[in-house]
Design an enzyme around this catalytic site. Sequence first.
Site, mmCIF file in Angstrom:
data_model
loop_
_atom_site.group_PDB
_atom_site.id
_atom_site.type_symbol
_atom_site.label_atom_id
_atom_site.label_comp_id
_atom_site.label_asym_id
_atom_site.label_seq_id
_atom_site.Cartn_x
_atom_site.Cartn_y
_atom_site.Cartn_z
ATOM 1 N N ARG A 418 0.733 -1.121 -0.184
ATOM 2 C CA ARG A 418 -0.039 0.055 0.048
ATOM 3 C C ARG A 418 0.852 1.200 -0.119
ATOM 4 N NH1 ARG A 418 -3.471 -0.894 4.352
ATOM 5 N NH2 ARG A 418 -4.990 -1.743 2.871
ATOM 6 N N HIS A 448 4.310 -10.805 1.644
ATOM 7 C CA HIS A 448 4.979 -9.869 2.703
ATOM 8 C C HIS A 448 6.283 -10.372 3.424
ATOM 9 C CE1 HIS A 448 4.438 -7.840 6.891
ATOM 10 N NE2 HIS A 448 4.172 -6.647 5.907
ATOM 11 N N TYR A 481 13.528 1.744 12.118
ATOM 12 C CA TYR A 481 12.715 0.565 12.617
ATOM 13 C C TYR A 481 13.600 -0.422 13.159
ATOM 14 C CZ TYR A 481 9.126 2.136 9.183
ATOM 15 O OH TYR A 481 8.189 2.763 8.540
#
Length: 700
Positions: A418, A448, A481
Amino acid sequence: MRRKPATPPPVVDRAPPELYLSRELAALEFNFRVLAQARDARIPLLERLRYLSIVANNLDEFFEVRVAMLKHHHMFGSAAPGPDGLSSGELLSRIRTRVLDLVAEQYETWQEDIGPALDAEGIHFLKRDRWTSRQRRWLQGYFENEVMPVLSPLGLDPAHPFPRILNKTLNIAVVLKGRDAFGREGHMALVRAPRSLPRIIRLPDEVSDGGVHYIFLAELLQGFVDLMFPGFKVAGSYQFRVTRNSELMVEEAEVDNLARALSEELLGRGYARPVRLEIGNDCPKAIVQMLVSNFELEETDVYRCDGPVNIIRAGTIYDGLERPELKFPRFIPQLPAIFKDARCKFEVLRQRDVLLHHPYESFAAVVDLLRQASQDPAVLAIKQTLYRAGEDTPLVDLLVEAARNGKDVTVVIELRARFDEEANIRLATRLQEAGVQVVYGVVGFKTHAKMLLIVRREEEMLRRYVHLSTGNYHQANSRSYTDIGLMTAHPGIGEDLHKVFQQLSGLGPVIELNHLLHSPFTLYRSVLEKIERETAHALAGKPARIVAKLNALNEAHVIQALYRASQAGVEIDLIVRGACTLRPGLPGISERIRVRSIVGRFLEHSRVYWFANDGAPEIYCGSADWMERNLKRRIEVAFPILDPALAQRVYEETLANYLADNTEAWLLDGNGRYARAQVGATPPHSAQQWLLDKLVPPSN
């Protein structure tokens, strides 16, 4: 010491609705925790500004996707209530109430806290009533030379109907009085700010009168709006911004070419159905009603802003300001010690597995492995998944180089990641032109998983080298992250990964894996089985425990299994960064379940599952949250940490360390609200700072 066996809890197909929190409301609560970072005076000022911008960006995406889909379902009645039992209409009402609270706090933080603090540091966002005469002259020259030539102000009348407004763009509604050269009476006009114009303008030092001065483009447009409409008197100007549905609706089973279909769908994304209207606080009701009518919205879709409607842009000054004292201290991620003097990564991995803990340890280890593979004559094939890679990743150059060096290179690109769809289509085209075999995964299932497989000929045999990760192959994300990566030459894991890639690139049957847990096939079932195994141990009087670190938890049957485990006596600790729909601490239901969220300098992104397993603990890392989409509708891989020393390290660094955090942790109660953990009698402990101290040398 064995405990007395417990009575088995009742088995039901699904827990009652009152035992689940709303996924959407839980996602909103995360933004309150991020906003608390922006309000925390202990955090460097420019970092607080960045957090404020993150909240605005998250809220945009929340409306573009979650609210957009809810409104679609509400309009067409096409979805049954979720596990929480809330109808789409009731949920939309609750969302509005909570978003109004969030927006009010957001602008209060900007107006009363961060804005004044920036002023005190000589960093000024100028409003029109604070311009000096010298600044006004410079700004007028900038407006006339750089801005006015690309604007197309539009008067609204029967010959000039309300125009199409692009998603999330800045616009000014203008009220005019007077007549133009054709005798037309001026009433309303619109000014659309093209995306080519910078939203934040920095004034040159010679007109700044000390310090650094910025101005929002909206302030500039409103300050010189009269120059756009000569002959008219401007009675008022009001900034607004519309958010549209950004969920792509490609029916994959009905298209011949997914890339082409997505490209066509992307052309219309910016003009899809509106879902939210942001407007300045001073906008008269009549103007609001006109905009609401033209966008076919309701009054409940309007959110008034006590400040710039595009406040998300304020954070863009962060990179351009050299004020290290107003930012987190810089550090240089380190390579694992075993790699520092090693000329050949393959030799190291033949001897032992290597763990990477980002951002404390450098992503360069992965880049170096791929670089060596692209140049090594003994390497025959490279296979990799790319979900979000970023525009500037060196990995793509290395994959291209490998293909040109005669390697068989296969890349599985997830086109439907997305908001990265366009970038991924460009990436796929570039790789294909270089001779890389590009596949788009499996229809109906997003790929994913984060996987890299290198096949190398060594002494008349083929050996597989593997990198598996909880995070994307994205250079920038690896610096902000937290993620876990495993580099290994374990034959069983290599064989499993080979089978997964074969299944993705071909049309293979269901495969059996010996080490990896594979969604949508074995991961969901395995998670439930491992929870039930802990439940059985507790019922047998054995110590039983589950610890999991996730981004989100909402799968109803997993939650039900956790409730049963808690009732049986299993101790459960969940570290869930974002949305958690489980209610912890409910008497007789979830008394032994504790849920915490860590919000700190880095975005918590690693997923780790640990099961006590009667003294033989198992630990898995992966890219899958315990969400319905990850467990049932995506290609995911969870990988075990088989080396006992590395398994202990993962447990200590990602689980025990985070459970000890009492400075950046938030504790969830059974009502869905979070409260900050208190230091109390124990010394302050920040999980992220502990990792910085442990993994990054002091010389940084």
